[in-house]
Structures are given as C-alpha cells and as structure tokens.
Scaffold this motif. Structure first.
Motif, PDB file in Angstrom:
ATOM      1  N   ILE A  41       0.842  -1.198   0.000  1.00  0.00           N
ATOM      2  CA  ILE A  41       0.000   0.000   0.000  1.00  0.00           C
ATOM      3  C   ILE A  41       0.877   1.249   0.000  1.00  0.00           C
ATOM      4  CG2 ILE A  41      -1.649   1.375   1.355  1.00  0.00           C
ATOM      5  CD1 ILE A  41      -2.743  -1.393   2.391  1.00  0.00           C
ATOM      6  N   LEU A  42       1.903   1.246   0.827  1.00  0.00           N
ATOM      7  CA  LEU A  42       2.792   2.411   0.923  1.00  0.00           C
ATOM      8  C   LEU A  42       3.550   2.655  -0.377  1.00  0.00           C
ATOM      9  CD1 LEU A  42       4.101   1.816   4.544  1.00  0.00           C
ATOM     10  CD2 LEU A  42       2.447   3.562   3.806  1.00  0.00           C
ATOM     11  N   ILE A  43       3.973   1.594  -1.033  1.00  0.00           N
ATOM     12  CA  ILE A  43       4.654   1.739  -2.318  1.00  0.00           C
ATOM     13  C   ILE A  43       3.668   2.305  -3.342  1.00  0.00           C
ATOM     14  CG2 ILE A  43       5.922   0.565  -4.167  1.00  0.00           C
ATOM     15  CD1 ILE A  43       7.399   0.633  -1.410  1.00  0.00           C
ATOM     16  N   HIS A  44       2.466   1.759  -3.351  1.00  0.00           N
ATOM     17  CA  HIS A  44       1.438   2.239  -4.274  1.00  0.00           C
ATOM     18  C   HIS A  44       1.125   3.715  -4.047  1.00  0.00           C
ATOM     19  CE1 HIS A  44      -2.383   3.032  -6.149  1.00  0.00           C
ATOM     20  NE2 HIS A  44      -2.858   3.342  -4.955  1.00  0.00           N
ATOM     21  N   VAL A  45       0.948   4.115  -2.803  1.00  0.00           N
ATOM     22  CA  VAL A  45       0.616   5.507  -2.506  1.00  0.00           C
ATOM     23  C   VAL A  45       1.695   6.435  -3.066  1.00  0.00           C
ATOM     24  CG1 VAL A  45       0.363   7.184  -0.621  1.00  0.00           C
ATOM     25  CG2 VAL A  45      -0.857   5.023  -0.515  1.00  0.00           C
ATOM     26  N   THR A  46       2.946   6.020  -2.947  1.00  0.00           N
ATOM     27  CA  THR A  46       4.032   6.849  -3.478  1.00  0.00           C
ATOM     28  C   THR A  46       4.045   6.841  -4.999  1.00  0.00           C
ATOM     29  OG1 THR A  46       5.351   6.494  -1.491  1.00  0.00           O
ATOM     30  CG2 THR A  46       6.533   7.232  -3.458  1.00  0.00           C
ATOM     31  N   ASP A  47       3.859   5.680  -5.618  1.00  0.00           N
ATOM     32  CA  ASP A  47       3.795   5.647  -7.079  1.00  0.00           C
ATOM     33  C   ASP A  47       2.662   6.541  -7.586  1.00  0.00           C
ATOM     34  OD1 ASP A  47       5.986   4.146  -7.817  1.00  0.00           O
ATOM     35  OD2 ASP A  47       4.882   2.265  -8.021  1.00  0.00           O
ATOM     36  N   SER A  48       1.546   6.492  -6.910  1.00  0.00           N
ATOM     37  CA  SER A  48       0.418   7.333  -7.286  1.00  0.00           C
ATOM     38  C   SER A  48       0.769   8.810  -7.122  1.00  0.00           C
ATOM     39  CB  SER A  48      -0.800   6.966  -6.436  1.00  0.00           C
ATOM     40  OG  SER A  48      -1.899   7.747  -6.797  1.00  0.00           O
ATOM     41  N   GLU A  49       1.506   9.109  -6.093  1.00  0.00           N
ATOM     42  CA  GLU A  49       1.906  10.498  -5.836  1.00  0.00           C
ATOM     43  C   GLU A  49       2.859  11.008  -6.921  1.00  0.00           C
ATOM     44  OE1 GLU A  49       1.040  13.746  -3.525  1.00  0.00           O
ATOM     45  OE2 GLU A  49       0.234  11.733  -3.331  1.00  0.00           O
ATOM     46  N   ILE A  50       3.745  10.148  -7.391  1.00  0.00           N
ATOM     47  CA  ILE A  50       4.649  10.527  -8.483  1.00  0.00           C
ATOM     48  C   ILE A  50       3.827  10.969  -9.690  1.00  0.00           C
ATOM     49  CG2 ILE A  50       6.328   9.654 -10.170  1.00  0.00           C
ATOM     50  CD1 ILE A  50       7.270   7.698  -7.908  1.00  0.00           C
ATOM     51  N   SER A  51       2.882  10.139 -10.056  1.00  0.00           N
ATOM     52  CA  SER A  51       2.039  10.411 -11.214  1.00  0.00           C
ATOM     53  C   SER A  51       1.173  11.651 -11.003  1.00  0.00           C
ATOM     54  CB  SER A  51       1.173   9.186 -11.497  1.00  0.00           C
ATOM     55  OG  SER A  51       0.383   9.370 -12.620  1.00  0.00           O
ATOM     56  N   SER A  52       0.576  11.766  -9.838  1.00  0.00           N
ATOM     57  CA  SER A  52      -0.360  12.867  -9.596  1.00  0.00           C
ATOM     58  C   SER A  52       0.353  14.208  -9.445  1.00  0.00           C
ATOM     59  CB  SER A  52      -1.211  12.587  -8.370  1.00  0.00           C
ATOM     60  OG  SER A  52      -0.428  12.585  -7.211  1.00  0.00           O
ATOM     61  N   THR A  53       1.560  14.215  -8.899  1.00  0.00           N
ATOM     62  CA  THR A  53       2.296  15.472  -8.777  1.00  0.00           C
ATOM     63  C   THR A  53       2.543  16.060 -10.162  1.00  0.00           C
ATOM     64  OG1 THR A  53       3.331  14.775  -6.700  1.00  0.00           O
ATOM     65  CG2 THR A  53       4.413  16.556  -7.902  1.00  0.00           C
ATOM     66  N   SER A  54       2.879  15.206 -11.092  1.00  0.00           N
ATOM     67  CA  SER A  54       3.067  15.649 -12.473  1.00  0.00           C
ATOM     68  C   SER A  54       1.765  16.202 -13.049  1.00  0.00           C
ATOM     69  CB  SER A  54       3.578  14.486 -13.320  1.00  0.00           C
ATOM     70  OG  SER A  54       3.631  14.844 -14.670  1.00  0.00           O
ATOM     71  N   LEU A  95       8.993  14.001   0.086  1.00  0.00           N
ATOM     72  CA  LEU A  95       9.617  15.011  -0.774  1.00  0.00           C
ATOM     73  C   LEU A  95       8.661  15.521  -1.845  1.00  0.00           C
ATOM     74  CD1 LEU A  95      13.151  13.402  -1.184  1.00  0.00           C
ATOM     75  CD2 LEU A  95      12.574  15.475   0.111  1.00  0.00           C
ATOM     76  N   LEU A  96       7.872  14.618  -2.416  1.00  0.00           N
ATOM     77  CA  LEU A  96       6.901  15.040  -3.425  1.00  0.00           C
ATOM     78  C   LEU A  96       5.871  15.991  -2.824  1.00  0.00           C
ATOM     79  CD1 LEU A  96       6.424  11.633  -5.243  1.00  0.00           C
ATOM     80  CD2 LEU A  96       7.310  13.746  -6.288  1.00  0.00           C
ATOM     81  N   ARG A  97       5.356  15.640  -1.671  1.00  0.00           N
ATOM     82  CA  ARG A  97       4.365  16.507  -1.024  1.00  0.00           C
ATOM     83  C   ARG A  97       4.993  17.851  -0.647  1.00  0.00           C
ATOM     84  NH1 ARG A  97      -0.922  14.430   0.811  1.00  0.00           N
ATOM     85  NH2 ARG A  97      -1.454  13.159  -0.989  1.00  0.00           N
ATOM     86  N   SER A  98       6.188  17.826  -0.081  1.00  0.00           N
ATOM     87  CA  SER A  98       6.803  19.096   0.328  1.00  0.00           C
ATOM     88  C   SER A  98       7.203  19.927  -0.890  1.00  0.00           C
ATOM     89  CB  SER A  98       7.987  18.866   1.266  1.00  0.00           C
ATOM     90  OG  SER A  98       9.025  18.189   0.609  1.00  0.00           O
ATOM     91  N   SER A  99       7.508  19.268  -2.008  1.00  0.00           N
ATOM     92  CA  SER A  99       7.868  20.019  -3.223  1.00  0.00           C
ATOM     93  C   SER A  99       6.683  20.807  -3.769  1.00  0.00           C
ATOM     94  CB  SER A  99       8.413  19.073  -4.301  1.00  0.00           C
ATOM     95  OG  SER A  99       7.376  18.329  -4.904  1.00  0.00           O
ATOM     96  N   MET A 100       5.483  20.381  -3.455  1.00  0.00           N
ATOM     97  CA  MET A 100       4.274  21.083  -3.904  1.00  0.00           C
ATOM     98  C   MET A 100       3.850  22.200  -2.951  1.00  0.00           C
ATOM     99  SD  MET A 100       3.097  20.084  -6.816  1.00  0.00           S
ATOM    100  CE  MET A 100       1.424  20.742  -6.745  1.00  0.00           C
ATOM    101  N   GLN A 101       4.446  22.233  -1.760  1.00  0.00           N
ATOM    102  CA  GLN A 101       3.937  23.148  -0.739  1.00  0.00           C
ATOM    103  C   GLN A 101       4.056  24.616  -1.130  1.00  0.00           C
ATOM    104  OE1 GLN A 101       2.270  21.518   1.756  1.00  0.00           O
ATOM    105  NE2 GLN A 101       1.414  23.568   1.930  1.00  0.00           N
ATOM    106  N   THR A 102       5.173  25.024  -1.715  1.00  0.00           N
ATOM    107  CA  THR A 102       5.320  26.425  -2.115  1.00  0.00           C
ATOM    108  C   THR A 102       4.272  26.796  -3.156  1.00  0.00           C
ATOM    109  OG1 THR A 102       7.685  26.373  -1.650  1.00  0.00           O
ATOM    110  CG2 THR A 102       6.909  28.128  -3.106  1.00  0.00           C
ATOM    111  N   ILE A 103       4.033  25.903  -4.097  1.00  0.00           N
ATOM    112  CA  ILE A 103       3.008  26.140  -5.116  1.00  0.00           C
ATOM    113  C   ILE A 103       1.648  26.293  -4.447  1.00  0.00           C
ATOM    114  CG2 ILE A 103       1.769  25.078  -7.051  1.00  0.00           C
ATOM    115  CD1 ILE A 103       4.505  23.771  -7.833  1.00  0.00           C
ATOM    116  N   LEU A 104       1.321  25.374  -3.553  1.00  0.00           N
ATOM    117  CA  LEU A 104       0.013  25.413  -2.886  1.00  0.00           C
ATOM    118  C   LEU A 104      -0.133  26.637  -1.993  1.00  0.00           C
ATOM    119  CD1 LEU A 104      -0.356  21.637  -2.012  1.00  0.00           C
ATOM    120  CD2 LEU A 104      -1.589  22.910  -3.773  1.00  0.00           C
ATOM    121  N   ASP A 105       0.931  27.007  -1.310  1.00  0.00           N
ATOM    122  CA  ASP A 105       0.871  28.162  -0.416  1.00  0.00           C
ATOM    123  C   ASP A 105       0.650  29.471  -1.178  1.00  0.00           C
ATOM    124  OD1 ASP A 105       1.207  26.558   1.808  1.00  0.00           O
ATOM    125  OD2 ASP A 105       3.360  26.978   2.002  1.00  0.00           O
ATOM    126  N   ASN A 106       1.009  29.490  -2.441  1.00  0.00           N
ATOM    127  CA  ASN A 106       0.874  30.706  -3.253  1.00  0.00           C
ATOM    128  C   ASN A 106      -0.210  30.597  -4.321  1.00  0.00           C
ATOM    129  OD1 ASN A 106       3.155  32.534  -2.298  1.00  0.00           O
ATOM    130  ND2 ASN A 106       4.157  30.551  -2.533  1.00  0.00           N
TER     131      ASN A 106
END
Length: 158
Positions: A41-54, A95-106
């Motif tokens: 599940i944890l591996i899947h959640v991260t793979d999904s996050e890779i795709s969704s961040t893009s 890292l993926l979630r934190s990489s989006m934080q500046t974008i989301l904050d602004n």
C-alpha cells in the motif's frame, strides 16, 4: 482550499503515524492472496503520488492539458513492490508533497479552477485533483487499518 492544503501537507505524517510500531511481519501481512500488504500500500501511494504530482503541475502550467492515469494493479503486480525499499518510498512521498507546498501556499483562486482533461474527456479542476490526492491518502489509511485488524484477528486464531 486552505483546509485542503493543510491536510495535503499532513499526508506523510498521517502515513507514518499509521505504521508506527508495526513489525515487519505486520507490514508484510496480506489479508488475502489478492489483497495488498501495508508495505505494498505504501509503495502504491508513493507511485500514485509521483504520477499525480506531475498531473497537478501540468494543470497549473499548461492550458487544459491531457492527463493520463496509470494501471495501479499492473504496477503493483509487475514492478516488484515486495522488493521495493519502503523507507525510500516514504521519503520520496514526503519530498513530493513538500515540493508542492510552495506552489500550494501561493495558489490563487483562479489557479485552483484551472482544468485538466483525461483521455475519456472528463474534466477536473486543480482543486478537485488536490481533493482526490487528500482522499487517496485517507482511503489508504482506512485500508491500512483494515489490514492491521485482519492481522490481529489472524493472530487470535492461532
């Protein structure tokens, strides 16, 4: 959108809390042959996050970009999820979630309404896609709890 962004930022901590103190046996336990272990599940959640961040970035950067999903079962079945380094994947999720934080904050209200289009022509706003990301973690946290419960019940039968 503010509450959504806050929960999005908590995704990693929520996953960490869900697995706190679990043994390797618990993390690798599969409640049925066709069900995922917590590790998977944890591996899947991260793979999904890779795709969704893009996808999230495409929606903000491009005009009505084409969005493509991935076949989660094919990835889980064909990429050796059991062999993957769980800690590395959790770090990648963080890292993926934190990489989006500046974008989301602004993020502006106009940006939250930008649209991406899937191949089946379904259209989703950036806000909706972000809601899906939050909901995805929630759903898998629930799944992790079900696997933990199944493991405990299985231990009682022995």
């Amino acid at each position: 959108m503010e509450d959504l962004i806050k929960e999005y930022a908590l995704g990693y901590a929520m996953l960490r809390d869900a697995i706190e103190g679990l043994t390797e046996e618990e993390l690798r336990y599969k409640p049925a042959p066709d069900k995922w272990s917590i590790h998977q599940i944890l591996i899947h959640v991260t793979d999904s996050e890779i795709s969704s961040t893009s996808r999230l970035k495409k929606v903000l950067a491009e005009d009505e970009p084409l969005l493509i999903s991935f076949d989660q079962d094919a990835w889980a079945n064909n990429l050796g999820y059991d062999l993957m380094d769980r800690e590395q994947y959790l770090l990648l999720f963080k890292l993926l979630r934190s990489s989006m934080q500046t974008i989301l904050d602004n993020l502006t209200s106009e940006q939250s309404e930008r649209v991406g289009v899937y191949v089946d022509q379904k259209r989703f706003t950036f806000k909706q896609l972000t809601e899906f990301r939050v909901e995805h973690v929630r759903d898998h946290l629930d799944q992790i709890e079900r696997v933990k419960k199944a493991y405990q019940e299985n231990q009682l039968t022995y």
